[in-house]
Every structure is written in structure tokens, then in C-alpha cells.
Scaffold this motif. Sequence first.
Motif, PDB file in Angstrom:
ATOM      1  N   LEU A 259       0.791  -1.213  -0.134  1.00 37.62           N
ATOM      2  CA  LEU A 259      -0.264  -0.093   0.078  1.00 37.62           C
ATOM      3  C   LEU A 259       0.982   1.225   0.228  1.00 37.62           C
ATOM      4  O   LEU A 259       0.697   2.288  -0.552  1.00 37.62           O
ATOM      5  CB  LEU A 259      -0.893   0.061   1.266  1.00 37.62           C
ATOM      6  CG  LEU A 259      -1.938  -0.893   1.360  1.00 37.62           C
ATOM      7  CD1 LEU A 259      -2.691  -0.738   2.686  1.00 37.62           C
ATOM      8  CD2 LEU A 259      -3.053  -0.816   0.019  1.00 37.62           C
ATOM      9  N   ARG A 260       1.981   1.185   0.799  1.00 37.20           N
ATOM     10  CA  ARG A 260       2.873   2.428   0.800  1.00 37.20           C
ATOM     11  C   ARG A 260       3.685   2.734  -0.520  1.00 37.20           C
ATOM     12  O   ARG A 260       3.879   3.613  -0.897  1.00 37.20           O
ATOM     13  CB  ARG A 260       3.881   2.295   1.684  1.00 37.20           C
ATOM     14  CG  ARG A 260       3.368   2.247   3.324  1.00 37.20           C
ATOM     15  CD  ARG A 260       4.299   2.142   4.323  1.00 37.20           C
ATOM     16  NE  ARG A 260       5.309   3.021   4.311  1.00 37.20           N
ATOM     17  CZ  ARG A 260       6.416   2.518   5.098  1.00 37.20           C
ATOM     18  NH1 ARG A 260       6.618   1.769   5.971  1.00 37.20           N
ATOM     19  NH2 ARG A 260       7.554   3.755   4.770  1.00 37.20           N
ATOM     20  N   LEU A 261       4.143   1.496  -0.913  1.00 42.93           N
ATOM     21  CA  LEU A 261       4.837   1.472  -2.389  1.00 42.93           C
ATOM     22  C   LEU A 261       4.199   1.736  -3.523  1.00 42.93           C
ATOM     23  O   LEU A 261       4.670   2.510  -4.411  1.00 42.93           O
ATOM     24  CB  LEU A 261       5.690   0.136  -2.752  1.00 42.93           C
ATOM     25  CG  LEU A 261       6.711  -0.295  -1.616  1.00 42.93           C
ATOM     26  CD1 LEU A 261       7.249  -1.741  -1.936  1.00 42.93           C
ATOM     27  CD2 LEU A 261       7.854   0.760  -1.868  1.00 42.93           C
ATOM     28  N   ALA A 262       2.893   1.522  -3.470  1.00 45.25           N
ATOM     29  CA  ALA A 262       1.892   1.993  -4.657  1.00 45.25           C
ATOM     30  C   ALA A 262       1.793   3.227  -4.961  1.00 45.25           C
ATOM     31  O   ALA A 262       1.490   3.711  -5.975  1.00 45.25           O
ATOM     32  CB  ALA A 262       0.640   1.091  -4.356  1.00 45.25           C
ATOM     33  N   ASP A 263       1.983   4.108  -3.907  1.00 41.86           N
ATOM     34  CA  ASP A 263       2.080   5.332  -3.739  1.00 41.86           C
ATOM     35  C   ASP A 263       3.422   6.105  -3.913  1.00 41.86           C
ATOM     36  O   ASP A 263       3.655   7.621  -3.757  1.00 41.86           O
ATOM     37  CB  ASP A 263       1.476   5.987  -2.478  1.00 41.86           C
ATOM     38  CG  ASP A 263      -0.094   5.742  -2.371  1.00 41.86           C
ATOM     39  OD1 ASP A 263      -0.802   5.530  -3.400  1.00 41.86           O
ATOM     40  OD2 ASP A 263      -0.726   5.502  -1.295  1.00 41.86           O
ATOM     41  N   GLU A 264       4.316   5.391  -3.865  1.00 44.13           N
ATOM     42  CA  GLU A 264       5.930   5.968  -4.060  1.00 44.13           C
ATOM     43  C   GLU A 264       6.214   6.299  -5.494  1.00 44.13           C
ATOM     44  O   GLU A 264       6.259   5.332  -6.422  1.00 44.13           O
ATOM     45  CB  GLU A 264       6.716   5.077  -3.463  1.00 44.13           C
ATOM     46  CG  GLU A 264       8.160   5.470  -3.256  1.00 44.13           C
ATOM     47  CD  GLU A 264       8.203   6.231  -2.095  1.00 44.13           C
ATOM     48  OE1 GLU A 264       8.931   7.368  -2.032  1.00 44.13           O
ATOM     49  OE2 GLU A 264       7.413   6.130  -1.010  1.00 44.13           O
ATOM     50  N   PRO A 265       6.322   7.578  -5.560  1.00 43.06           N
ATOM     51  CA  PRO A 265       6.762   7.797  -7.094  1.00 43.06           C
ATOM     52  C   PRO A 265       8.164   7.390  -7.457  1.00 43.06           C
ATOM     53  O   PRO A 265       8.969   7.296  -6.840  1.00 43.06           O
ATOM     54  CB  PRO A 265       6.966   9.578  -6.787  1.00 43.06           C
ATOM     55  CG  PRO A 265       6.193   9.865  -5.631  1.00 43.06           C
ATOM     56  CD  PRO A 265       6.313   8.743  -4.708  1.00 43.06           C
ATOM     57  N   GLY A 266       8.018   6.891  -8.862  1.00 49.09           N
ATOM     58  CA  GLY A 266       9.181   6.379  -9.308  1.00 49.09           C
ATOM     59  C   GLY A 266       9.497   4.781  -8.949  1.00 49.09           C
ATOM     60  O   GLY A 266      10.504   4.237  -9.473  1.00 49.09           O
ATOM     61  N   CYS A 267       8.405   4.252  -8.227  1.00 49.93           N
ATOM     62  CA  CYS A 267       8.996   2.737  -7.842  1.00 49.93           C
ATOM     63  C   CYS A 267       8.377   1.846  -8.965  1.00 49.93           C
ATOM     64  O   CYS A 267       6.985   1.918  -9.300  1.00 49.93           O
ATOM     65  CB  CYS A 267       7.931   2.395  -6.619  1.00 49.93           C
ATOM     66  SG  CYS A 267       8.114   0.704  -6.047  1.00 49.93           S
ATOM     67  N   THR A 268       9.307   1.255  -9.757  1.00 52.71           N
ATOM     68  CA  THR A 268       8.925   0.463 -10.623  1.00 52.71           C
ATOM     69  C   THR A 268       9.222  -0.931 -10.590  1.00 52.71           C
ATOM     70  O   THR A 268       9.011  -1.756 -11.494  1.00 52.71           O
ATOM     71  CB  THR A 268       9.494   1.021 -12.185  1.00 52.71           C
ATOM     72  OG1 THR A 268      10.913   0.672 -11.841  1.00 52.71           O
ATOM     73  CG2 THR A 268       9.016   2.578 -12.269  1.00 52.71           C
ATOM     74  N   ALA A 269      10.177  -1.520  -9.490  1.00 52.81           N
ATOM     75  CA  ALA A 269      10.443  -2.625  -9.135  1.00 52.81           C
ATOM     76  C   ALA A 269      10.631  -2.868  -7.741  1.00 52.81           C
ATOM     77  O   ALA A 269      11.186  -1.949  -7.035  1.00 52.81           O
ATOM     78  CB  ALA A 269      11.766  -2.734  -9.869  1.00 52.81           C
ATOM     79  N   VAL A 270      10.372  -4.082  -7.431  1.00 49.13           N
ATOM     80  CA  VAL A 270      10.166  -4.370  -5.767  1.00 49.13           C
ATOM     81  C   VAL A 270      10.835  -5.771  -5.814  1.00 49.13           C
ATOM     82  O   VAL A 270      10.530  -6.797  -6.565  1.00 49.13           O
ATOM     83  CB  VAL A 270       8.865  -4.319  -5.319  1.00 49.13           C
ATOM     84  CG1 VAL A 270       9.003  -4.820  -3.641  1.00 49.13           C
ATOM     85  CG2 VAL A 270       8.345  -2.993  -5.383  1.00 49.13           C
ATOM     86  N   PHE A 271      11.882  -5.986  -4.813  1.00 52.94           N
ATOM     87  CA  PHE A 271      12.249  -7.338  -4.392  1.00 52.94           C
ATOM     88  C   PHE A 271      11.724  -7.678  -3.183  1.00 52.94           C
ATOM     89  O   PHE A 271      12.136  -6.876  -2.110  1.00 52.94           O
ATOM     90  CB  PHE A 271      13.804  -7.412  -4.631  1.00 52.94           C
ATOM     91  CG  PHE A 271      14.344  -8.697  -3.831  1.00 52.94           C
ATOM     92  CD1 PHE A 271      14.069  -9.557  -3.955  1.00 52.94           C
ATOM     93  CD2 PHE A 271      15.635  -8.373  -2.861  1.00 52.94           C
ATOM     94  CE1 PHE A 271      14.569 -10.925  -3.217  1.00 52.94           C
ATOM     95  CE2 PHE A 271      16.140  -9.488  -2.140  1.00 52.94           C
ATOM     96  CZ  PHE A 271      15.537 -10.893  -2.447  1.00 52.94           C
ATOM     97  N   ALA A 272      11.024  -8.857  -2.848  1.00 56.52           N
ATOM     98  CA  ALA A 272      10.257  -9.113  -1.767  1.00 56.52           C
ATOM     99  C   ALA A 272      11.289 -10.427  -1.335  1.00 56.52           C
ATOM    100  O   ALA A 272      11.619 -11.189  -1.950  1.00 56.52           O
ATOM    101  CB  ALA A 272       8.875  -9.776  -1.925  1.00 56.52           C
TER     102      ALA A 272
END
Length: 363
Positions: A259-272
Motif C-alpha cells: 500500500l505504501r509502495l504503490a503511492d511511491e513516485p518512481g517505484c517500478t521494481a520491488v524485491f520481496a
Amino acid sequence: MASSGTGTRTPVHDLDVRSALNDCHSAQKGRKHGVSVVDVAKRAGVSTQTVSRVANGNPDVRNATRERVIAVMNELGYRPNSAARALKRGSFRTIGVITFSLSSTGTMRTVEAIALHAARQDFAITLIPVTAPTQAGIQGAFSRMSELAVDAVIAIMEIHLLDAATVALPPGVKVVVDSDAGEQYSVVDTDQADGARKAVQHLLDLGHETVWHVAGPEESFASERRAAAWRTTLTTAGRPVPPVLRGDWSAASGYAAGLRLADEPGCTAVFAANDHMALGLLRAFREKGKSVPEDISLVGFDDVPEASSYAPPLTTVRQNFTNVGNQCVDHVLRQIHTNTTETGITLVPTQIVHRQSTARPRQ
């Protein structure tokens, strides 16, 4: 492993063995419906020594005699006393496994692999969970394990043993899994750092400027090793290092981070740091109107059986839990058979599995 918990077997004198065997045979005779080795010998027309040889799998018995003795054992319901046999041969053919948790995917699959590989070597396992990650909890589990008569102990620990001054393993542990126990023990683990590096590098190679990370809990060795490799890979590539988000391995914690990352500008890739948190991230992104992988690419870690059925199927780092478990057993048995103590670290390689949750960023 001796019952004293020292990690070395106390020699058992012949007198002690004879006494233990006599006690066991006396206990059998004393039971109302007990069947002793003497009963089997009389019915089969052989000596008690021959019965013992058959019970112990000694090859120096003629086939016809062996079959007759076994038939009588089955007829009378005779069962050899395993404790007495263990005292006599100096081995219980049992490996103890101590672990902090049975809830994590890695622990469960590693324990399963240990049990299966031990069974193939004619060994059983005795499993005792530690109720709390404290010295008292570890010592209590180890004391119980000693009383249950095992030959060696494997400890599966998801903590920083060397960083926690109040937590240390007792003598007698032969192999440690998922820990920074270092050179004091024989350590077997997934190559956590290389797995994380593969995940991050895959996303960078697709053209993403940087990679955000949802890490596991700080007290977890695996979590910290993966987070450190994520940070190092970005730094080496000269990319920005975003602030790390923390989860607790659960899908719910991944959802909160998503929910936080979805609103983060420029976030195009995530490693969980694991696949369950990645599942929560997928739900959060979907609810926030973010498409995976068109808007955000996502990589997990573990390759749980369900990962290929996520929507979309998850790109992830596969851990070879079977190999980890097999290596644990092999290391333990080698130390048991040679009566030695090994130290050093064995890292099991990972593999990145490419599915549909990653893609090049939108231009």
C-alpha cells in the motif's frame, strides 16, 4: 551425543551393557504377556545368541534358520528391545533436530528433507521446537533432546547467534542451518546473498533505475543477508538505494508494504524477501490500480509451490531445500561415523525462476 550434552559419547563399559541388557530382558519376563528372547529361542530350537543375531541383522545366520526365527518372532509377537540394542552397538541411529519455528516455509521443507534423507540412511529424527529464542529456551530443548538419546543434533536457527550475546548453542550440536554460527560449527545454508543479488540484477538488467526492497524481520539471519546483498548490488551498480521496508514474512505484512509502495513516485521494481510477502504486495498493487508487471515488476524469494499460480505467476528465487536437508544429514552422519567434529560453511546455490511478474519499465 551423550546424555550429558557435552557432544562426546561417554564410553559404556561392558558391565553396564550387560546390566542394561539383563534389566531389559527381566522387564520383558516380568510383564504378564511379555515375550523374551529366551521364549523365541526355545520355540525356534536355537540359542539366544542366534535370536540376537537375527534381531540385529547379523549376516552370519543361515537363511533357513533366519526364516524360522523370524517366523517364531512374528508368531509370539516378539519385539527386540531397541534401547538395549542401542547400548550394545553404541548408536541410537537417531538425529535430533531443534528449531525455533515450524511455521516458516524454509524450516518445514528443510525438516522434511532431513527426515526423508535420514530415513534412507536407516536413521530416524527426533524434533523439538524451541519455545522462545532465549538461552533458557535453547538449553531446555537441548536437555530434553539429550534425555531422548540421539546421536547428534541439527539446529535450524533463524537468528543472529553471534550478535545476540544472550543466545548461544550448547556443545553437542553438529550442524547449524540458517544462522551466522560461523566457524564454530558445520553450517549448511542457502546462498542467501547470491540469491538476492540474482533477483536485484535481473530487475536492473530489465532497465529499472533502482529496486525497492521489502525485507523480513531484522532478527532473521536470512533476512539480513538478503537485505545486505540487495543494498550492495545497487551500490555496486551506482544506483540509488531506497529506504528498506520491513515485513514479518507474512502476506499481511507484504500487503501493508505494498500500500505504501504503490503511492511511491518512481517505484517500478520491488524485491520481496519471500514469496508470501510478495503475494500481499500483489494484492495491494491491484487494489491501488497498479498493474504487475506493466507498472511495477516484482520478484520474490523461495519459490513456494503456489508461486506459479499467483496472478501473475511470480518471478522468484528458488531455494533448494532438499539439497540443504540432504547436506545436513550427510554432514552429521560423516561426523558420527568418524567420531569427529567438522567446521565450515556449505552454501547451496539458488536459481532465479523467470515468470510473468517482471518486465521492462514503461518508457
